[in-house]
Design a protein around this motif. Structure first.
Motif, PDB file in Angstrom:
ATOM      1  N   LEU A  37     -18.045 -12.841  32.919  1.00 37.50           N
ATOM      2  CA  LEU A  37     -18.162 -12.619  34.363  1.00 37.50           C
ATOM      3  C   LEU A  37     -19.000 -11.391  34.695  1.00 37.50           C
ATOM      4  CD1 LEU A  37     -14.433 -13.270  35.372  1.00 37.50           C
ATOM      5  CD2 LEU A  37     -16.319 -14.911  35.350  1.00 37.50           C
ATOM      6  N   GLY A  38     -19.467 -10.666  33.682  1.00 35.54           N
ATOM      7  CA  GLY A  38     -20.223  -9.443  33.918  1.00 35.54           C
ATOM      8  C   GLY A  38     -21.698  -9.686  34.174  1.00 35.54           C
ATOM      9  N   THR A  39     -22.460  -8.601  34.129  1.00 39.18           N
ATOM     10  CA  THR A  39     -23.899  -8.663  34.420  1.00 39.18           C
ATOM     11  C   THR A  39     -24.752  -8.413  33.178  1.00 39.18           C
ATOM     12  OG1 THR A  39     -23.854  -6.313  35.060  1.00 39.18           O
ATOM     13  CG2 THR A  39     -23.558  -7.943  36.809  1.00 39.18           C
ATOM     14  N   THR A  40     -24.109  -8.266  32.020  1.00 39.42           N
ATOM     15  CA  THR A  40     -24.843  -8.054  30.773  1.00 39.42           C
ATOM     16  C   THR A  40     -24.295  -8.977  29.691  1.00 39.42           C
ATOM     17  OG1 THR A  40     -23.311  -6.273  30.126  1.00 39.42           O
ATOM     18  CG2 THR A  40     -25.317  -5.626  31.295  1.00 39.42           C
ATOM     19  N   LYS A  41     -25.099  -9.210  28.685  1.00 41.64           N
ATOM     20  CA  LYS A  41     -24.681 -10.047  27.560  1.00 41.64           C
ATOM     21  C   LYS A  41     -23.603  -9.331  26.748  1.00 41.64           C
ATOM     22  CE  LYS A  41     -26.398 -12.226  23.336  1.00 41.64           C
ATOM     23  NZ  LYS A  41     -27.584 -12.474  22.489  1.00 41.64           N
ATOM     24  N   VAL A  42     -22.638 -10.100  26.248  1.00 40.81           N
ATOM     25  CA  VAL A  42     -21.565  -9.560  25.419  1.00 40.81           C
ATOM     26  C   VAL A  42     -21.671 -10.208  24.044  1.00 40.81           C
ATOM     27  CG1 VAL A  42     -19.099  -9.185  25.187  1.00 40.81           C
ATOM     28  CG2 VAL A  42     -20.112  -9.305  27.460  1.00 40.81           C
ATOM     29  N   ALA A  43     -21.885  -9.394  23.030  1.00 38.83           N
ATOM     30  CA  ALA A  43     -22.063  -9.904  21.671  1.00 38.83           C
ATOM     31  C   ALA A  43     -20.837  -9.602  20.825  1.00 38.83           C
ATOM     32  CB  ALA A  43     -23.314  -9.291  21.033  1.00 38.83           C
ATOM     33  N   ASP A  44     -20.672 -10.408  19.782  1.00 41.58           N
ATOM     34  CA  ASP A  44     -19.603 -10.205  18.792  1.00 41.58           C
ATOM     35  C   ASP A  44     -18.225 -10.171  19.442  1.00 41.58           C
ATOM     36  OD1 ASP A  44     -21.500 -10.069  16.737  1.00 41.58           O
ATOM     37  OD2 ASP A  44     -21.780  -7.914  17.065  1.00 41.58           O
ATOM     38  N   ILE A  45     -17.923 -11.200  20.187  1.00 43.66           N
ATOM     39  CA  ILE A  45     -16.597 -11.334  20.794  1.00 43.66           C
ATOM     40  C   ILE A  45     -15.692 -12.094  19.825  1.00 43.66           C
ATOM     41  CG2 ILE A  45     -15.279 -12.403  22.674  1.00 43.66           C
ATOM     42  CD1 ILE A  45     -16.722  -9.942  23.516  1.00 43.66           C
ATOM     43  N   LYS A  46     -14.490 -11.591  19.644  1.00 46.61           N
ATOM     44  CA  LYS A  46     -13.497 -12.247  18.799  1.00 46.61           C
ATOM     45  C   LYS A  46     -12.482 -12.959  19.692  1.00 46.61           C
ATOM     46  CE  LYS A  46      -9.911 -11.378  15.329  1.00 46.61           C
ATOM     47  NZ  LYS A  46      -9.211 -10.325  14.530  1.00 46.61           N
ATOM     48  N   VAL A  47     -12.429 -14.274  19.583  1.00 40.90           N
ATOM     49  CA  VAL A  47     -11.479 -15.085  20.339  1.00 40.90           C
ATOM     50  C   VAL A  47     -10.363 -15.517  19.398  1.00 40.90           C
ATOM     51  CG1 VAL A  47     -11.174 -17.145  21.759  1.00 40.90           C
ATOM     52  CG2 VAL A  47     -13.334 -15.883  21.835  1.00 40.90           C
ATOM     53  N   SER A  48      -9.098 -15.402  19.851  1.00 35.81           N
ATOM     54  CA  SER A  48      -7.955 -15.726  18.987  1.00 35.81           C
ATOM     55  C   SER A  48      -6.893 -16.494  19.760  1.00 35.81           C
ATOM     56  CB  SER A  48      -7.333 -14.452  18.403  1.00 35.81           C
ATOM     57  OG  SER A  48      -6.801 -13.643  19.434  1.00 35.81           O
ATOM     58  N   GLN A  49      -6.138 -17.317  19.021  1.00 39.70           N
ATOM     59  CA  GLN A  49      -4.978 -18.033  19.566  1.00 39.70           C
ATOM     60  C   GLN A  49      -3.825 -17.877  18.594  1.00 39.70           C
ATOM     61  OE1 GLN A  49      -5.306 -22.281  19.869  1.00 39.70           O
ATOM     62  NE2 GLN A  49      -3.187 -22.535  20.568  1.00 39.70           N
ATOM     63  N   SER A  50      -2.665 -17.456  19.104  1.00 42.96           N
ATOM     64  CA  SER A  50      -1.495 -17.243  18.253  1.00 42.96           C
ATOM     65  C   SER A  50      -0.846 -18.573  17.884  1.00 42.96           C
ATOM     66  CB  SER A  50      -0.471 -16.348  18.959  1.00 42.96           C
ATOM     67  OG  SER A  50       0.059 -17.014  20.104  1.00 42.96           O
ATOM     68  N   LEU A  51      -0.222 -18.596  16.700  1.00 40.19           N
ATOM     69  CA  LEU A  51       0.539 -19.759  16.224  1.00 40.19           C
ATOM     70  C   LEU A  51       1.987 -19.332  16.060  1.00 40.19           C
ATOM     71  CD1 LEU A  51      -1.978 -21.072  13.535  1.00 40.19           C
ATOM     72  CD2 LEU A  51      -1.582 -22.021  15.824  1.00 40.19           C
ATOM     73  N   PRO A  52       2.819 -19.541  17.063  1.00 39.22           N
ATOM     74  CA  PRO A  52       4.211 -19.082  16.991  1.00 39.22           C
ATOM     75  C   PRO A  52       5.023 -19.902  16.000  1.00 39.22           C
ATOM     76  CG  PRO A  52       3.881 -20.400  18.956  1.00 39.22           C
ATOM     77  CD  PRO A  52       2.532 -20.246  18.329  1.00 39.22           C
ATOM     78  N   THR A  53       6.228 -19.450  15.743  1.00 37.57           N
ATOM     79  CA  THR A  53       7.139 -20.162  14.855  1.00 37.57           C
ATOM     80  C   THR A  53       7.409 -21.571  15.385  1.00 37.57           C
ATOM     81  OG1 THR A  53       8.198 -18.087  14.239  1.00 37.57           O
ATOM     82  CG2 THR A  53       9.422 -20.104  13.794  1.00 37.57           C
ATOM     83  N   GLY A  54       7.244 -22.574  14.515  1.00 39.72           N
ATOM     84  CA  GLY A  54       7.438 -23.954  14.928  1.00 39.72           C
ATOM     85  C   GLY A  54       6.157 -24.666  15.286  1.00 39.72           C
ATOM     86  N   LEU A  55       5.000 -23.968  15.220  1.00 42.95           N
ATOM     87  CA  LEU A  55       3.718 -24.574  15.538  1.00 42.95           C
ATOM     88  C   LEU A  55       2.792 -24.430  14.330  1.00 42.95           C
ATOM     89  CD1 LEU A  55       2.359 -25.976  17.965  1.00 42.95           C
ATOM     90  CD2 LEU A  55       1.336 -23.774  18.551  1.00 42.95           C
ATOM     91  N   THR A  56       2.363 -25.554  13.767  1.00 44.46           N
ATOM     92  CA  THR A  56       1.525 -25.565  12.568  1.00 44.46           C
ATOM     93  C   THR A  56       0.136 -26.078  12.918  1.00 44.46           C
ATOM     94  OG1 THR A  56       3.470 -25.998  11.189  1.00 44.46           O
ATOM     95  CG2 THR A  56       1.321 -26.415  10.211  1.00 44.46           C
ATOM     96  N   LEU A  57      -0.897 -25.339  12.486  1.00 44.20           N
ATOM     97  CA  LEU A  57      -2.273 -25.727  12.791  1.00 44.20           C
ATOM     98  C   LEU A  57      -2.670 -26.965  11.997  1.00 44.20           C
ATOM     99  CD1 LEU A  57      -4.948 -25.004  14.234  1.00 44.20           C
ATOM    100  CD2 LEU A  57      -5.561 -23.700  12.169  1.00 44.20           C
ATOM    101  N   VAL A  58      -3.270 -27.934  12.680  1.00 44.55           N
ATOM    102  CA  VAL A  58      -3.806 -29.137  12.049  1.00 44.55           C
ATOM    103  C   VAL A  58      -5.315 -29.006  11.882  1.00 44.55           C
ATOM    104  CG1 VAL A  58      -4.084 -31.633  12.253  1.00 44.55           C
ATOM    105  CG2 VAL A  58      -1.933 -30.557  12.952  1.00 44.55           C
ATOM    106  N   SER A  59      -6.022 -28.581  12.929  1.00 48.36           N
ATOM    107  CA  SER A  59      -7.474 -28.423  12.856  1.00 48.36           C
ATOM    108  C   SER A  59      -7.932 -27.468  13.948  1.00 48.36           C
ATOM    109  CB  SER A  59      -8.186 -29.771  13.008  1.00 48.36           C
ATOM    110  OG  SER A  59      -7.930 -30.311  14.289  1.00 48.36           O
ATOM    111  N   ALA A  60      -9.136 -26.899  13.739  1.00 46.65           N
ATOM    112  CA  ALA A  60      -9.762 -26.017  14.720  1.00 46.65           C
ATOM    113  C   ALA A  60     -11.265 -26.256  14.686  1.00 46.65           C
ATOM    114  CB  ALA A  60      -9.443 -24.559  14.429  1.00 46.65           C
TER     115      ALA A  60
END
Length: 227
Positions: free
Chosen positions: A70-93
């Motif tokens: 939403l800013g006015t300049t380019k943003v480089a090297d952003i790290k995006v993450s999603q938590s996996l709580p207890t009871g949730l197992t990753l199948v694919s990303a």
């Protein structure tokens, strides 16, 4: 006529004094410009959603994370993450997402106004019996940043959470019923006491007290018979 030389002398002195004052004013220090404000940090937004509100063991959930610059300049090297709580197992990303330490992470760059979407598929397993909701958190962090720039969360109701409101509603209905019974008992007792009090106030006086002659009346009758 003598005033003209005096005025001429004063005017000449004022003209000669003018150049001496001007250098003094020019020598005054000029104010230094204030320090410029530091540029603002990246301005991002993020959302996460699986399109559901309730889940149970065995369900497969498809999460979509959306990050936007939403800013006015380019943003480089952003790290995006999603938590996996207890009871949730990753199948694919998608997009090369990596699973580590209970979270899925991606690296991305965002130009001005650019929006990026990331997708994960996860399976719901066994969850603690007292856990009411299954929640996941998505965050975006700048390069080498310790604190996220922006975060969002999404949660789904678990079976234990669906049972809890019903139990609460039944408990509340029992309390309302008990309260209604107590209120009726109080009203009934109050009505009985009020009726008894009114009966005591309107009870008639004994009949023999009015028909029996008084002592003064007997004396008057004796006096009349002697005459």
């Amino acid at each position: 006529m003598r005033r003209i030389p005096v005025l001429a002398t004063a005017l000449a002195a004022w003209v000669l004094a003018g150049p001496a004052v001007a250098p003094a004013q020019a020598a005054a220090p000029t104010p230094k410009p204030s320090a410029s404000a530091s540029p603002p940090g990246p301005l991002l937004s993020i959302t996460v959603d699986d399109g559901r509100t309730e889940v149970a063991a065995g369900d497969e959930l498809t999460y979509r994370l959306t990050v936007r610059n939403l800013g006015t300049t380019k943003v480089a090297d952003i790290k995006v993450s999603q938590s996996l709580p207890t009871g949730l197992t990753l199948v694919s990303a998608d997009r090369g997402g990596k699973s580590r330490d209970g979270a899925v992470t991606w690296d991305t760059d965002l130009t001005v106004g650019q929006e990026s979407t990331f997708t994960t598929v996860a399976r719901v397993g066994e969850t603690p019996k007292d856990l009411l909701r299954l929640a996941t958190v998505a965050c975006a962090t700048a390069k080498d940043g310790k604190k996220p720039l922006v975060c969002a969360t999404h949660s789904d109701l678990l079976p234990a959470g669906a049972v809890a409101p019903a139990a609460e509603r039944s408990g509340m209905s029992w309390l309302w019923s008990a309260g209604a019974v107590v209120a009726l008992l109080i009203v009934g007792l109050g009505a009985i006491v009020l009726l008894r009090h009114r009966r005591r106030r309107v009870a008639p006086a004994p009949a023999h007290s009015a028909s029996r002659p008084t002592e003064s009346t007997d004396r008057m009758a004796g006096a009349v018979s002697l005459d």
